[in-house]
Design a protein around this motif. Structure first.
Motif, short mmCIF file in Angstrom:
data_model
loop_
_atom_site.label_atom_id
_atom_site.label_comp_id
_atom_site.label_asym_id
_atom_site.label_seq_id
_atom_site.Cartn_x
_atom_site.Cartn_y
_atom_site.Cartn_z
N GLU A 72 8.55 15.22 3.58
CA GLU A 72 9.70 16.06 3.75
C GLU A 72 10.39 15.69 4.72
OE1 GLU A 72 7.91 19.77 1.01
OE2 GLU A 72 8.32 20.27 2.78
N VAL A 73 9.66 15.96 5.98
CA VAL A 73 10.33 15.65 7.35
C VAL A 73 10.89 14.27 7.28
CG1 VAL A 73 10.06 15.47 9.74
CG2 VAL A 73 9.20 17.51 8.61
N LEU A 74 10.26 13.21 7.07
CA LEU A 74 10.46 11.87 7.23
C LEU A 74 11.92 11.49 6.05
CD1 LEU A 74 6.98 10.14 7.24
CD2 LEU A 74 8.71 9.96 9.01
N TYR B 42 25.80 3.35 26.34
CA TYR B 42 24.56 3.15 26.92
C TYR B 42 23.72 4.16 27.28
CZ TYR B 42 27.80 -1.34 27.17
OH TYR B 42 28.53 -2.02 26.85
N SER B 43 22.48 3.80 26.88
CA SER B 43 21.33 4.77 26.96
C SER B 43 21.55 6.42 26.46
CB SER B 43 21.23 5.45 28.52
OG SER B 43 20.93 4.16 29.11
N ALA B 44 22.43 6.32 25.31
CA ALA B 44 22.44 7.37 24.41
C ALA B 44 21.27 7.67 23.55
CB ALA B 44 23.43 7.37 23.48
N SER B 45 20.75 8.71 22.97
CA SER B 45 19.66 8.88 22.40
C SER B 45 19.75 9.50 20.98
CB SER B 45 18.57 9.69 23.08
OG SER B 45 18.13 9.15 24.23
N ILE B 46 18.79 9.48 20.18
CA ILE B 46 18.66 10.11 19.02
C ILE B 46 17.57 11.14 18.89
CG2 ILE B 46 17.96 10.14 16.55
CD1 ILE B 46 19.38 7.41 16.14
N LEU B 47 17.68 12.23 18.87
CA LEU B 47 16.85 13.28 19.11
C LEU B 47 16.15 13.83 17.79
CD1 LEU B 47 15.24 14.62 21.77
CD2 LEU B 47 16.36 16.70 20.90
N LEU B 48 14.95 13.70 17.51
CA LEU B 48 14.38 14.00 16.31
C LEU B 48 13.45 15.16 16.44
CD1 LEU B 48 13.00 10.76 14.76
CD2 LEU B 48 15.21 11.72 14.55
N VAL B 49 13.70 16.28 15.56
CA VAL B 49 12.75 17.65 16.04
C VAL B 49 12.21 18.01 14.46
CG1 VAL B 49 12.77 19.94 17.06
CG2 VAL B 49 14.28 17.97 17.77
N TYR B 50 10.93 18.59 14.60
CA TYR B 50 10.57 19.24 13.18
C TYR B 50 9.54 20.20 13.56
CZ TYR B 50 6.06 16.66 13.16
OH TYR B 50 4.83 16.01 13.43
N GLU B 51 9.39 21.30 12.87
CA GLU B 51 8.33 22.41 13.04
C GLU B 51 6.91 21.76 13.15
OE1 GLU B 51 6.42 25.36 14.55
OE2 GLU B 51 8.74 25.76 14.17
N GLY B 52 6.28 22.05 14.29
CA GLY B 52 5.22 21.28 14.66
C GLY B 52 3.79 22.17 14.21
N ASP B 53 3.99 23.39 13.69
CA ASP B 53 2.79 24.12 13.46
C ASP B 53 3.06 24.14 11.85
OD1 ASP B 53 1.51 26.44 12.38
OD2 ASP B 53 1.48 27.35 14.35
N LEU C 103 7.70 6.59 5.61
CA LEU C 103 7.70 7.39 4.51
C LEU C 103 7.15 6.85 3.17
CD1 LEU C 103 8.88 9.92 2.83
CD2 LEU C 103 11.16 8.61 2.58
N ASP C 104 7.26 5.70 3.16
CA ASP C 104 6.46 4.95 1.90
C ASP C 104 5.14 5.01 2.04
OD1 ASP C 104 9.11 4.12 0.76
OD2 ASP C 104 9.03 2.16 1.44
N LYS C 105 4.53 4.75 3.20
CA LYS C 105 3.14 4.91 3.53
C LYS C 105 2.60 6.40 3.33
CE LYS C 105 -0.45 4.00 7.14
NZ LYS C 105 -0.52 3.73 8.59
N THR C 106 3.42 7.26 3.72
CA THR C 106 3.08 8.76 3.63
C THR C 106 3.09 9.20 2.11
OG1 THR C 106 4.11 9.18 5.51
CG2 THR C 106 3.48 11.13 4.14
N GLU C 107 3.83 8.82 1.39
CA GLU C 107 3.74 8.72 -0.08
C GLU C 107 2.81 8.41 -0.83
OE1 GLU C 107 7.88 7.56 -1.09
OE2 GLU C 107 8.58 9.58 -1.33
N LYS C 108 2.25 7.00 -0.34
CA LYS C 108 1.16 6.41 -0.92
C LYS C 108 -0.08 7.29 -0.52
CE LYS C 108 3.01 1.82 -1.18
NZ LYS C 108 2.66 0.26 -0.45
N ASP C 109 -0.20 7.54 0.66
CA ASP C 109 -1.34 8.64 1.14
C ASP C 109 -1.48 9.86 0.05
OD1 ASP C 109 -2.18 6.64 2.99
OD2 ASP C 109 -1.02 7.53 4.71
#
Length: 339
Positions: free
Chosen positions: A224-226, A248-259, A326-332
């Motif tokens: 779901e997160v991916l 220059y040096s901008a970032s993408i920040l990814l966050v999800y609920e870790g618990d 995501l593809d790998k996770t779906e196979k798993d």
């Protein structure tokens, strides 16, 4: 903009960040962050509302500026909106503190999460702007050439991954790159972690997305997160393909609920929540995942020069890696369900 007294003594160190400069603060409630900045970063945020509203949803909410001086018992907040605040912080991972009294006030991307897992992806193969001195250019070019900044157009700048309380010991082969926050339950990865990857960075993403293992609930959350991350990064890429800028040096920040247990509770709570009727109501809801662009200290608009292919290369590489994972996770998941 209106001005009102602001008491900086209520601010505290902010600790949910995965990378960046020291000196980042949060108010007692945690809904906002206050960070040292350049005038260029403020100008960039101010231009979003004025000329690029399609970008606003992909950036933290800009709430104005704040002058903080060690010699002042209180300072003055210049607001473009109200400053609502929220809790919590630990310590900043790394980075020099900017020598400035100028601070920008932004919505806290990790607000609304119980145990936010945070991944900071620094974009670009070229990491310096035109104002950089030759020695800085040479140093950053060396970093780029030796890491995925050069090969993929981005690298991992920092990472926080929830492991459960107490956090287990970091294995010996990772101790150079990470340390355990036992009380908080995290493994905190420093900026050198991302620099160990020269081309293949999949292990870094796997460590981030499978922080609590790869059992049924964890795999379901990962899928779901991916899928969410993939859609958001594609949207960000599409918007910036239509812009003429250099970041220059901008970032993408990814966050999800870790618990993973909290993730399930939050998902159930969101399903049963009444529809959002008024703008701003959604700010009080818990979150499952979020993706934002951050860090615009070296960002400018460049009319007539075309899109920022330097940053876009990193966005597209991120999309490819997220899709493969995501593809790998779906196979798993399919294999786990068939077992």
């Amino acid at each position: 903009m209106t001005k009102k007294p602001f008491d900086p003594s209520s601010l505290q160190a902010f600790g949910n960040a995965a990378a960046g400069h020291d000196g980042v603060l949060s108010d007692p409630t945690g809904a906002v962050v206050v960070k040292p900045c350049t005038q260029a970063e403020i100008s960039f945020y101010e231009s979003i509302a004025a000329s690029h509203p399609d970008l606003a949803q992909h950036l933290p909410t800009f709430m104005g500026t704040l002058s903080l001086s060690a010699n002042q018992p209180s300072s003055t907040a210049e607001e473009s909106d109200t400053i609502t605040t929220a809790d919590g912080a630990v310590e900043r991972l790394h980075g020099k503190k900017l020598d400035t009294e100028l601070h920008i006030v932004l919505g806290n991307i990790t607000h609304g999460f119980k145990k936010p897992n945070v991944l900071d992806l620094k974009l670009g193969a070229q990491l310096w702007d035109d104002a950089a001195k030759p020695e800085k250019r040479a140093r950053l070019d060396k970093v780029s050439a030796e890491t995925t900044s050069g090969s993929l157009g981005f690298r991992i700048a920092g990472m926080r991954v929830y492991k459960g309380v107490p956090a287990p010991e970091v294995p010996e082969d990772l101790k150079e790159y990470a340390e355990a926050d036992k009380e908080g339950g995290y493994w905190v990865y420093n900026k050198m972690y991302g620099r160990k990857f020269a081309e293949d960075i999949n292990d870094g993403f796997e460590s981030y997305i499978h922080g609590q293992g790869k059992e049924g609930k964890e795999l379901e959350r990962a899928r779901e997160v991916l899928a969410f991350f993939l859609g958001e990064v594609k949207d960000i890429t599409q918007v910036f393909e239509s812009k003429e800028s250099r970041m220059y040096s901008a970032s993408i920040l990814l966050v999800y609920e870790g618990d993973v247990e909290e993730y399930a509770k939050t998902k159930a709570k969101l399903r049963s929540a009444p529809p959002v009727e008024e703008e701003g109501d959604e700010e009080d809801l818990p979150q499952l995942a979020a993706v934002k662009m951050i860090d615009f200290a070296h960002a400018t608009w460049t009319p007539g020069e075309g899109p920022d292919e330097n940053a876009l290369k990193g966005m597209r590489s991120t999309t490819t890696i997220l899709k493969e994972l995501l593809d790998k996770t779906e196979k798993d998941l399919d294999a786990a369900e068939a077992a």
